[in-house]
Write an enzyme that holds these catalytic residues in place. Sequence first.
Site, mmCIF file in Angstrom:
data_model
loop_
_atom_site.group_PDB
_atom_site.id
_atom_site.type_symbol
_atom_site.label_atom_id
_atom_site.label_comp_id
_atom_site.label_asym_id
_atom_site.label_seq_id
_atom_site.Cartn_x
_atom_site.Cartn_y
_atom_site.Cartn_z
ATOM 1 N N THR A 164 35.301 -26.761 8.503
ATOM 2 C CA THR A 164 34.167 -26.209 7.734
ATOM 3 C C THR A 164 33.385 -25.237 8.282
ATOM 4 O OG1 THR A 164 34.117 -28.815 7.168
ATOM 5 C CG2 THR A 164 32.158 -27.529 6.709
ATOM 6 N N LYS A 166 30.565 -23.361 9.798
ATOM 7 C CA LYS A 166 28.994 -23.663 10.131
ATOM 8 C C LYS A 166 28.478 -22.138 10.756
ATOM 9 C CE LYS A 166 30.098 -28.162 9.985
ATOM 10 N NZ LYS A 166 29.436 -29.083 8.856
ATOM 11 N N LYS A 168 26.018 -24.140 7.899
ATOM 12 C CA LYS A 168 26.548 -24.393 6.498
ATOM 13 C C LYS A 168 25.505 -23.726 5.786
ATOM 14 C CE LYS A 168 24.946 -29.216 6.689
ATOM 15 N NZ LYS A 168 25.488 -30.497 6.179
ATOM 16 N N LYS A 192 36.680 -24.286 4.890
ATOM 17 C CA LYS A 192 35.910 -25.070 3.633
ATOM 18 C C LYS A 192 34.625 -24.749 3.835
ATOM 19 C CE LYS A 192 34.469 -29.796 3.058
ATOM 20 N NZ LYS A 192 33.204 -29.570 3.442
ATOM 21 N N HIS A 285 34.848 -33.750 -2.106
ATOM 22 C CA HIS A 285 34.074 -34.175 -0.792
ATOM 23 C C HIS A 285 33.245 -35.255 -1.384
ATOM 24 C CE1 HIS A 285 30.789 -34.484 2.227
ATOM 25 N NE2 HIS A 285 31.747 -33.708 2.926
ATOM 26 N N ARG A 286 33.131 -36.157 -0.610
ATOM 27 C CA ARG A 286 32.229 -37.207 -0.861
ATOM 28 C C ARG A 286 30.916 -37.623 -0.605
ATOM 29 N NH1 ARG A 286 34.134 -42.218 3.337
ATOM 30 N NH2 ARG A 286 33.744 -41.221 4.988
ATOM 31 N N HIS A 318 37.800 -36.883 1.684
ATOM 32 C CA HIS A 318 37.063 -37.256 2.859
ATOM 33 C C HIS A 318 37.346 -38.647 3.104
ATOM 34 C CE1 HIS A 318 35.564 -33.042 4.168
ATOM 35 N NE2 HIS A 318 35.900 -32.806 3.030
ATOM 36 N N SER A 370 37.375 -35.694 8.949
ATOM 37 C CA SER A 370 36.561 -34.798 9.411
ATOM 38 C C SER A 370 35.297 -35.499 9.923
ATOM 39 C CB SER A 370 36.252 -34.092 8.168
ATOM 40 O OG SER A 370 34.884 -33.653 8.133
#
Length: 455
Positions: A164, A166, A168, A192, A285-286, A318, A370
């Site tokens: 991911t 960052k 972000k 991501k 993504h959750r 995820h 993750s």
Amino acid sequence: SVGFKAGVKDYKLTYYTPDNQTKDTDILAAFRVTPQPGVPPEEAGAAVAAESSTGTWTTVWTDGLTSLDRYKGRCYHIEPVAGEENQFIAYVAYPLDLFEEGSVTNMFTSIVGNVFGFKALRALRLEDLRIPNAYVKTFQGPPHGIQVERDKLNKYGRPLLGCTIKPKLGLSAKNYGRAVYECLRGGLDFTKDDENVNSQPFMRWRDRFLFCAEALYKAQAETGEIKGHYLNATAGTCEEMIKRAVFARELGVPIVMHDYITGGFTANTSLAHYCRDNGLLLHIHRAMHAVIDRQKNHGMHFRVLAKALRLSGGDHIHSGTVVGKLEGEREITLGFVDLLRDDFVEKDRSRGIYFTQDWVSLPGVLPVASGGIHVWHMPALTEIFGDDSVLQFGGGTLGHPWGNAPGAVANRVALEACVQARNEGRDLASEGNQIIREASKWSPELAAACEVWKE
């Protein structure tokens, strides 16, 4: 006598049927019920069955115009929860006709829409759902699934690596694309968008899509591997979301992303259909899941949200790490990881699986580990999640003292070392640290990473 018997009557007279045989076509639910003091568990379980199907608080004249026996939900079994006083698992069976085909939205509106604010209950948690074959078959499911994804990416026999980007929020599109390029060039398969990167004043979505596409084509040309970046298409309206997915397809990128809980199941299913029709993979993504699943006695367990996602559609989701910064009990996590990947999962209460689930060839979803993981976790992750997973190192890549690309190199070297060791028959659980140490002798990038994150 003319007319009908008006008035309030106990739910359990109608909706608690302990001798009832469930049908293969029923949707079965396991609820963890905590009744208010003085409310018998049968009444509480029956109340849940009634309110989430045909019941209302009093007898109504129009009940006579339908066949309640055909349409009512039934609480068919109640068992006390070991070690908890006044907590029960209530099993409820819903006839299939209560649900609209191919609609996760309707399924949840029916089953969990109204009952959670119920006076007779102190708390209520949906632990698991059994989706019958007949209902599974009304869903398209994941746009592509595990096998097709491997074929598209031409990557076999190992977990996939992600990262991911960052910080972000706050990077310009140009610098964001630069970070993407560095990570992919170093050896990751994916980068991501963070879940809350949508289209903000400092970086509009079109600019980000453009620079990320440039980054991944450049990295592909250099490495000879297929690369992807999860472009977050989540938006304020469904139309805008599809517009972003269309733009991603026009750029020729392999994968887009969606926040399925905040975005909603209706939007998610639309996007999943678009992705299958247009050859895009869909990363899920959750975000917001913990609002629903964190409490042990109220809400919904994540395995239910995971099953719902497999119906609605997504290629990655995820699912916790078992080892990093976010909580997740190992057996329980592995339970819903299997529910995501496998075609048939046996009932196993020790893993939190209340029902045998047959997915009748619905494609599988790759679990994504993750959150707070780094190179020293690699052996454990490889062992726990196996080949069919995506391992995502955000800080574990970008936090490398030499920068993003060396951070990516370190992760890739560690992964390849673990996979090779496993294939040679070595035990990752006991020799994990040893394997990483040996590999770091040949990779200064990995050695530097090992130094930074040594426990």
